[in-house]
Design an enzyme around this catalytic site. Structure first.
Site, PDB file in Angstrom:
ATOM      1  CD  GLN A  54      -2.567   1.794   0.634  1.00  0.00           C
ATOM      2  OE1 GLN A  54      -2.225   2.505  -0.312  1.00  0.00           O
ATOM      3  NE2 GLN A  54      -3.807   1.412   0.822  1.00  0.00           N
ATOM      4  N   GLY A  75     -23.909   1.638   4.415  1.00  0.00           N
ATOM      5  CA  GLY A  75     -23.187   0.434   4.016  1.00  0.00           C
ATOM      6  C   GLY A  75     -21.999   0.777   3.129  1.00  0.00           C
ATOM      7  N   GLY A  95      -8.579  -0.203  -1.293  1.00  0.00           N
ATOM      8  CA  GLY A  95      -9.747   0.010  -0.444  1.00  0.00           C
ATOM      9  C   GLY A  95      -9.449  -0.066   1.044  1.00  0.00           C
ATOM     10  CD  GLU A  96      -4.441  -0.110   4.674  1.00  0.00           C
ATOM     11  OE1 GLU A  96      -3.981  -0.046   5.831  1.00  0.00           O
ATOM     12  OE2 GLU A  96      -3.734  -0.278   3.667  1.00  0.00           O
ATOM     13  CD  GLU A 129      -7.971   0.213  -7.474  1.00  0.00           C
ATOM     14  OE1 GLU A 129      -9.028   0.364  -6.853  1.00  0.00           O
ATOM     15  OE2 GLU A 129      -7.606  -0.872  -7.954  1.00  0.00           O
ATOM     16  CG  ASN A 130      -3.766   3.123  -3.540  1.00  0.00           C
ATOM     17  OD1 ASN A 130      -4.496   3.663  -2.723  1.00  0.00           O
ATOM     18  ND2 ASN A 130      -3.645   1.816  -3.629  1.00  0.00           N
TER      19      ASN A 130
END
Length: 302
Positions: A54, A75, A95-96, A129-130
């Site tokens: 990450q 949600g 998605g962390e 992605e990040n």
């Protein structure tokens, strides 16, 4: 209402398939792999571990609480992405923040896309992605670019194609890693912008960089003011005779390269102070309990 039930039934059904040890899916060619890979599946949070690749190291507690409140009410709207490590064991690819916020509100499961990837593919997916996210700070982006170059063996040109950014943009980010670690930390903490950093990097002497950095923060200098200060610095510098003692205060090459490796490994700015050729100290800044725990895990391996 019917739509929510349908989504839950899909996720739960596939979750049951993944919990069958006799039909464990390890590759894209395994039986039922097509039913799992690329689909949204409800996974137990306790079976997911964080991603050591990450690029993000700062998680703002306030915004994390805001996300947790949203998740409690609505949600998890956007599924996380994980890769399968083994039977009932997964690792985050992206998605962390959603993962952490879901744990904060006490959820037991989270919707997830499952990928089957090796370490290199996982690293590349996580970094690329990040990098596309809007809330990474400039140093996090620069470190991500550097890791893609070093660990995936991408040239700046290939990296440009992969992330959809101009090569000049990538080069500007990478130059920020030449800043003193104290200044890098200041950028990560929001004390100065990328524009300030791009101006400061034109000063080679680290101590002079820090002096101007302190002036920027203390006097709230704009980017234009900083650029002018750097220009004035160079005009004065050309009129001075070469310093005879500057080389004595400069860290040896092995320390410079070593500190760079440590900073890249930990994804944080690392500050070193030397006293003599083989003595000194290293300081590693952190901004939250979570970041401290992440750094400790990387150092101790536990």
């Amino acid at each position: 209402m019917a739509k929510a039930v349908k989504k839950q039934a899909l996720g739960r059904g596939l979750s049951a398939l993944l919990k069958d040890p006799d039909n464990d899916i390890q590759s894209a060619t395994d039986k039922n792999a097509d039913k799992v890979v690329g689909n949204i599946i409800e996974l137990d949070l306790e079976h997911i571990e964080v991603n050591p690749f990450q690029p993000r190291s700062n998680f703002n507690d306030e915004t994390l609480q805001e996300l947790a409140t949203s998740i409690r009410e609505l949600g998890v709207i956007q599924p996380i992405t994980v890769r399968k490590l083994g039977f009932n064991k997964y690792q985050l690819v992206s998605g962390e923040r959603r993962f952490r916020a879901s744990k904060l509100v006490g959820l037991e499961t989270i919707p997830a896309y499952i990928r089957i990837a090796n370490d290199q593919e996982s690293l590349e997916m996580a970094l690329v992605e990040n990098i596309q996210r809007q809330d990474l700070d400039p140093i996090e982006i620069a470190l991500s670019y550097q890791r893609l170059i070093d660990e995936i063996n991408l040239t700046q040109e290939k990296l440009s194609d992969r992330v959809g950014k101009k090569r000049s943009t990538i080069a500007n980010y990478l130059r920020l890693l030449k800043l003193d670690p104290i200044i890098q930390t200041g950028m990560r903490d929001g004390f100065l912008s990328m524009g300030h950093g791009r101006a400061l990097v034109n000063i080679d002497n680290r101590q002079d960089q820090i002096s101007l950095y302190e002036k920027i923060v203390g006097q709230n200098l704009s980017v234009r003011d900083t650029e002018n200060a750097v220009k004035t610095y160079h005009q004065k510098d050309t009129s001075k005779p070469p310093s005879k003692t500057s080389s004595k205060n400069e860290a040896p090459v092995y320390i410079k390269s070593g500190v760079k490796e440590i900073a890249e490994h930990l994804s944080v700015g690392v500050n070193v102070k030397t006293s003599g050729k083989s003595k000194g100290s290293i300081s590693i800044p952190f901004n939250s309990k979570e970041e401290f725990e992440r750094i400790k895990k990387l150092i101790t391996g536990a």
